[in-house]
Design an enzyme around this catalytic site. Structure first.
Site, PDB file in Angstrom:
ATOM      1  N   ILE A   1       0.845  -1.242  -0.049  1.00 53.31           N
ATOM      2  CA  ILE A   1       0.097  -0.068   0.037  1.00 53.31           C
ATOM      3  C   ILE A   1       0.949   1.234   0.054  1.00 53.31           C
ATOM      4  O   ILE A   1       2.105   1.186   0.078  1.00 53.31           O
ATOM      5  CB  ILE A   1      -0.781   0.054   1.277  1.00 53.31           C
ATOM      6  CG1 ILE A   1      -0.103   0.150   2.473  1.00 53.31           C
ATOM      7  CG2 ILE A   1      -1.756  -1.265   1.292  1.00 53.31           C
ATOM      8  CD1 ILE A   1      -0.933   0.642   3.952  1.00 53.31           C
ATOM      9  N   SER A   2       0.354   2.771  -0.156  1.00 56.32           N
ATOM     10  CA  SER A   2       0.802   3.563   0.122  1.00 56.32           C
ATOM     11  C   SER A   2       1.175   3.971   1.538  1.00 56.32           C
ATOM     12  O   SER A   2       0.192   3.775   2.424  1.00 56.32           O
ATOM     13  CB  SER A   2       0.131   4.873  -0.719  1.00 56.32           C
ATOM     14  OG  SER A   2      -0.180   4.660  -2.021  1.00 56.32           O
TER      15      SER A   2
ATOM     16  N   THR B   1       0.887   8.009  -1.456  1.00 57.19           N
ATOM     17  CA  THR B   1       2.016   8.931  -1.144  1.00 57.19           C
ATOM     18  C   THR B   1       2.294  10.178  -1.956  1.00 57.19           C
ATOM     19  O   THR B   1       2.616  11.264  -1.425  1.00 57.19           O
ATOM     20  CB  THR B   1       3.411   8.147  -0.618  1.00 57.19           C
ATOM     21  OG1 THR B   1       2.947   6.856   0.161  1.00 57.19           O
ATOM     22  CG2 THR B   1       4.175   9.266  -0.068  1.00 57.19           C
TER      23      THR B   1
ATOM     24  N   HIS C   1       6.704   5.975 -10.250  1.00 56.12           N
ATOM     25  CA  HIS C   1       7.314   4.734 -10.919  1.00 56.12           C
ATOM     26  C   HIS C   1       8.141   5.073 -12.288  1.00 56.12           C
ATOM     27  O   HIS C   1       8.709   6.098 -12.296  1.00 56.12           O
ATOM     28  CB  HIS C   1       6.361   3.603 -11.027  1.00 56.12           C
ATOM     29  CG  HIS C   1       5.787   3.234  -9.681  1.00 56.12           C
ATOM     30  ND1 HIS C   1       6.447   3.001  -8.693  1.00 56.12           N
ATOM     31  CD2 HIS C   1       4.525   2.731  -9.599  1.00 56.12           C
ATOM     32  CE1 HIS C   1       5.662   2.549  -7.590  1.00 56.12           C
ATOM     33  NE2 HIS C   1       4.537   2.485  -8.106  1.00 56.12           N
TER      34      HIS C   1
END
Length: 283
Positions: free
Chosen positions: A54-55, A111, A155
């Site tokens: 998860i973030s 995030t 990413h």
């Protein structure tokens, strides 16, 4: 054991050995591959996977059921999210050009979006107008095609955005590092508190170390999930996001996580939490 993580090269590289039964004593995995917006949502449900990526921004909402593991996640330097615009729009001014604009982000509890909100509060007078949630691989085309004015990307987009004719307005990782002198916490690995957490952490560490020792072994698996990335871009992605923090967050890693969440809590963006590292995991 059910696990959910993204199809991004860093996650598939890290978990390749465990997924393929190469870690002695580790249980067989049933994998769900999903974007971070989906995995954040899965962790918030009663029937969520035993282990999930998860973030860090979503962590405060799930700590009653899940523990943060000290390995397998994404935390580092020079790897933060980027704010992108078309070259023409970005050249009309600094961050203030976003005032009143429509921005695409990968998840409300990512995030990246949390950092964006903190950055906007300091740099964009009046704030933005609309936030649009899109899968991260749809964000750059949406900016290019004028569907949104700007995009927040994560990413491998940092390696490919120029191919869409886009310009970087801000590197939020660089901004965060200048503000705090800490690495940026992006993605966390969490596991249900009812499980043998130290064993899970050991299996993840073993999987990371196997990946480093046998870098070619995971290449086919990584590229099969990498959404048409070239081998060169996938390798650059892995080199950036899989680092010493992937094996152990350590004191610096926990300090970075606490800094992010405490700053966000101070302005009411997340519930207040106080994370204290245990020898194997946060309790």
């Amino acid at each position: 054991m059910k696990i959910a993580f993204s199809p991004c090269p860093n996650d598939t590289f890290i978990f390749h050995a465990w997924v393929h039964g190469l870690i002695p004593g580790a249980p067989k995995l049933e994998v769900t591959y999903a974007d971070i917006d989906i995995t954040n949502s899965l962790a918030a449900t009663c029937s969520g996977p035993e282990v999930v990526k998860i973030s860090y921004a979503a962590l405060p909402w799930v700590l009653s059921e899940y523990a943060l593991l000290p390995c397998g996640g994404a935390l580092g330097r020079g790897c933060g999210p980027l704010v992108l615009m078309s070259s023409r729009a970005a050249n009309t001014g600094g961050p203030a050009v976003l005032t009143g604009k429509r921005v695409a982000v990968p998840s409300e509890r990512s995030t990246a979006y949390l950092l964006f909100r903190l950055w906007v509060s300091q740099n964009v007078p009046g704030g933005v107008s609309d936030i649009v949630i899109l899968p991260f691989h749809e964000i750059m085309p949406a900016v290019r095609d004028g569907i949104v004015d700007a995009g927040l990307v994560i990413h491998e987009a940092r390696f490919t955005y120029h191919t869409y004719g886009l310009t970087m307005l801000a590197d939020l990782g660089s901004w965060w590092e200048a503000e705090t002198n800490l690495p940026i916490p992006l993605g966390a690995i969490i596991a249900r508190r009812t499980l043998h957490l130290s064993a899970i952490a050991d299996w993840i560490r073993a999987s990371v170390k196997y990946a480093w020792s046998h870098p070619e072994a995971s290449q086919e698996y990584v590229l099969s999930h990498a959404q048409e990335l070239s081998p060169e871009v996938a390798k650059a992605h892995i080199n950036l996001y899989v680092n010493e923090f992937s094996v152990d967050l350590g004191e610096t890693g926990y300090k970075a996580v606490n800094a992010l969440l405490s700053r966000a809590a101070q302005v009411g963006l997340v519930p207040r939490v106080d994370l204290v590292p245990d020898s194997a995991y946060i309790i």
